[in-house]
Enzyme design. Structure first.
Site, short mmCIF file in Angstrom:
data_model
loop_
_atom_site.label_atom_id
_atom_site.label_comp_id
_atom_site.label_asym_id
_atom_site.label_seq_id
_atom_site.Cartn_x
_atom_site.Cartn_y
_atom_site.Cartn_z
N THR A 278 -0.15 -1.72 9.22
CA THR A 278 -0.44 -3.15 9.21
C THR A 278 0.71 -3.93 8.60
O THR A 278 1.28 -3.55 7.59
CB THR A 278 -1.71 -3.45 8.39
OG1 THR A 278 -2.83 -3.06 9.15
CG2 THR A 278 -1.83 -4.94 8.07
N THR B 228 0.86 -1.19 0.00
CA THR B 228 0.00 0.00 0.00
C THR B 228 0.90 1.24 0.00
O THR B 228 1.32 1.68 -1.05
CB THR B 228 -0.96 -0.04 1.20
OG1 THR B 228 -0.21 -0.30 2.38
CG2 THR B 228 -2.00 -1.12 1.01
N THR C 160 -11.38 9.49 4.92
CA THR C 160 -12.18 8.26 5.05
C THR C 160 -13.22 8.16 3.94
O THR C 160 -13.94 9.12 3.73
CB THR C 160 -12.90 8.25 6.41
OG1 THR C 160 -11.93 8.43 7.42
CG2 THR C 160 -13.62 6.94 6.63
N LYS D 227 4.70 -7.02 4.02
CA LYS D 227 4.07 -5.78 3.61
C LYS D 227 3.90 -4.94 4.87
O LYS D 227 3.37 -5.39 5.87
CB LYS D 227 2.71 -6.09 2.99
CG LYS D 227 1.83 -4.88 2.79
CD LYS D 227 0.79 -4.79 3.86
CE LYS D 227 0.16 -3.41 3.90
NZ LYS D 227 1.07 -2.33 4.30
#
Lengths: 387, 387
Positions: free
Chosen positions: A178, A145, A387, A167
């Site tokens: 993450t 990402t 968002t 990742k």
């Protein structure tokens, strides 16, 4: 320990591939064998983690299906159903059982998976499963990402191979740092041995890594052993630790907005737990991180972080030094300040890789942490998402 | 509770003044009475804190001498001698005893005090001690560093007065977010009562405030009671808590580089300790802080911070809302996501003051934390300083 080429496909029995479409990406990895995993300690656990933990209980995997674009977290029963559906897609293709497939996701929290996109990506991906050197990187790219580079490593040690891709740390949405890490070995060990070796390796690597101190809802580390080679546990453990530490370093270097990398080595702590506390506090301190960014040898901030870490310390016994750019200096020696070395220290801090050495002078405990600087770019990456 | 003018000099028996010269500043406050204090929990404690703690053991103060420009931390026996010298300067002038004077410092760590400058500043300052409304602000300005505004408050409640000034969170050198807080009351209570009321007030105010999560070597809060008025403990405690919470809010608004302020109110926690953990984790999260900066109603980051806070939580029971700019919305209601309110939520997040309401739905525990956004300016302030 010998570094080898080929990434995760250097492991006999591993095939991989990946595809992307817009924000979504899908990676498939086929590898049959005993398996173990570790999951986020966050009390909010994404649906794929619950499903994968359940599947791992039997200690065997045939493959992994992982997506970027949606975390499938905070999605209730629908999320669990979607994660199971992903597992069954790959199971069908591999003529395996849904319960032998692991599922991982990274992306926005609180949104349902777009299963149409997943289905289309799966159709596209499945024919690409292969074991050439590019395949692992392709899988890696499908789940990247805000990562700015691929992160993989493979080693051979005493007849055994261990390899992994990772990742993280950093996501565009919602930037949870993450981590999805998929490790493979050709060793032949029981799930229990794998689990114990994995816990040991993760403790000294990913658990000592910090980018922004936040713990994701989706963090997952999986280890599959294809069992095609024989070797000693000690050698496997050493290789696994090497691979995990190497991936942790690559992650710190690729932290969100990071321009510089620093390691903190704490020695002489009362015990290992104290050493970990101190090393992590330094890596996490916003003040140390901005000092690294500003190339400022501000050892006061480092001492201060050790001071509030919870580790036992006596300021009069502390020795603190910096290392990097081919230089090494002590800024504090057993509590005494050495101001004359500040120029050298500044030169070290200007480098891209810095080691902070802290000897607490109290005992035998030691630990190493991995971190990166806090930059204007970190604020950009994380403030400019909507968002 | 009535807010009154005059700052700390609104308290009968308090005189103050302050002077500056370059990076150094010196504040003097004369106030005789019973006293109590609280100090940093950092294991590296600055010399003036050790000296002041010793002096406070007898429960009585006649005055406070505080400087900016040098933290007098990590300075060994010389630092203690310098702190004692500062105390004796003020004691001599007030015809008091060195042991009845508190000393506080803020500035660079690991440098010795320039006692010549302190001496000169003291000569200049002592004639200025007075009790007009400007005097407290003058003392405040003498110890300000990266603070962008004076922070003081005074209240009257049921015949008692409580007032305070605070410096922080934020220092040019070395940016430890050091807090120096001097509180005064005209109430007449024993040192033990003061100590217990102070601990209670600090727990709900300064201990729930976070700018960058680092804990300074020099944090100090002092409370002196001049004993000129009579009143009930409960009323005093209420006024003291009001003053501390108000100062904590002012500090959060004035956090280093901060452009926005947010409060996190956690209710429905299993117990109060859990509520504190959850509220503080949200205030400390770099991801939440950058989301506030970017005006992004990224509730996933908020839920995630609660998830790793250590507080007991069940995602299915959580209700999460935002409040501000005259608006109020629930983004999550008992685990169910309300996407249709995102526009309103964005408007709230665009404001300068935001309240995050989190109901864990588990019990009766509640707590409130105070925080500010993480901005480009924070990185500027902290990266561009050179030791």
């Amino acid at each position: 320990m010998q570094r080898i080429k080929g990434g995760i496909c250097a492991i006999d029995g591993v095939r991989a591939c990946g595809v992307r479409a817009g924000k979504y990406g899908l990676a498939l990895i086929a590898a049959s064998g005993t398996a173990a995993g570790m999951f986020t300690t966050n009390r909010v656990k994404a649906a794929p983690l619950a499903v994968t933990a359940e599947h791992l209980a039997k200690g065997h995997l045939d493959g992994i299906i992982a997506n970027s674009g949606c975390a499938n977290a905070y999605t209730g029963p629908q999320g669990v159903e979607d994660a199971r559906m992903m597992a069954s897609l790959l199971a069908g293709f591999l003529k395996s059982d849904e319960e032998r497939i692991a599922v991982a996701s990274t992306g926005v929290i609180g949104r349902y998976m777009d299963m149409d996109i997943i289905g289309r990506l799966f159709e596209e991906a499945r024919g690409r499963l292969r074991s050439d050197g590019e395949a692992g990187l392709e899988a890696e790219r499908a789940i990247m990402t805000t990562d700015t580079r691929e992160k993989e490593v493979a080693v051979e040690h005493q007849g055994l191979r261990v390899a992994g891709i990772v990742k993280g740390a950093g996501m565009i949405e919602p930037n949870m740092a993450t981590m999805l890490c998929f490790l493979f070995t050709d060793a032949d060990f029981s799930p229990e041995v794998l689990k114990s070796c994995l816990a040991d390796a993760v403790r000294d690597s990913f658990n000592m890594l910090t980018v922004d101190g936040d713990t994701s809802t989706n963090d997952i580390v999986l280890l599959t052993a294809t069992g095609r080679a024989q070797g000693r546990i000690e050698d496997f453990q050493q290789a696994l630790r090497y691979v995990c530490v190497d991936l942790a370093r690559q992650m710190a270097r690729d932290g969100e907005g990071a321009s510089k990398f620093f390691e903190t080595l704490v020695t002489g702590a009362r015990n290992e737990a104290d050493a970990r506390l101190a090393a992590k506090a330094v890596a996490k301190s916003s003040l140390v991180k901005t000092a690294v960014y500003g190339a400022d040898p501000n050892w006061g901030r480092i001492i201060c972080a050790v001071g509030y870490s919870g580790a036992e310390m006596n300021p009069d016994l502390v020795t603190l030094g910096l290392e990097g750019s081919g230089l090494k200096v002590d800024l504090v020696w057993k509590g005494r300040i050495a101001e004359e070395v500040l120029d050298k220290a500044r030169e070290i801090m200007s480098g891209e890789e810095i080691i902070i050495n802290i000897d607490l002078g109290l005992g035998m405990g030691s630990a190493r942490s991995f971190g990166c600087d806090l930059t204007h770019e970190y604020v950009n990456v994380n403030a400019n998402y909507t968002t």
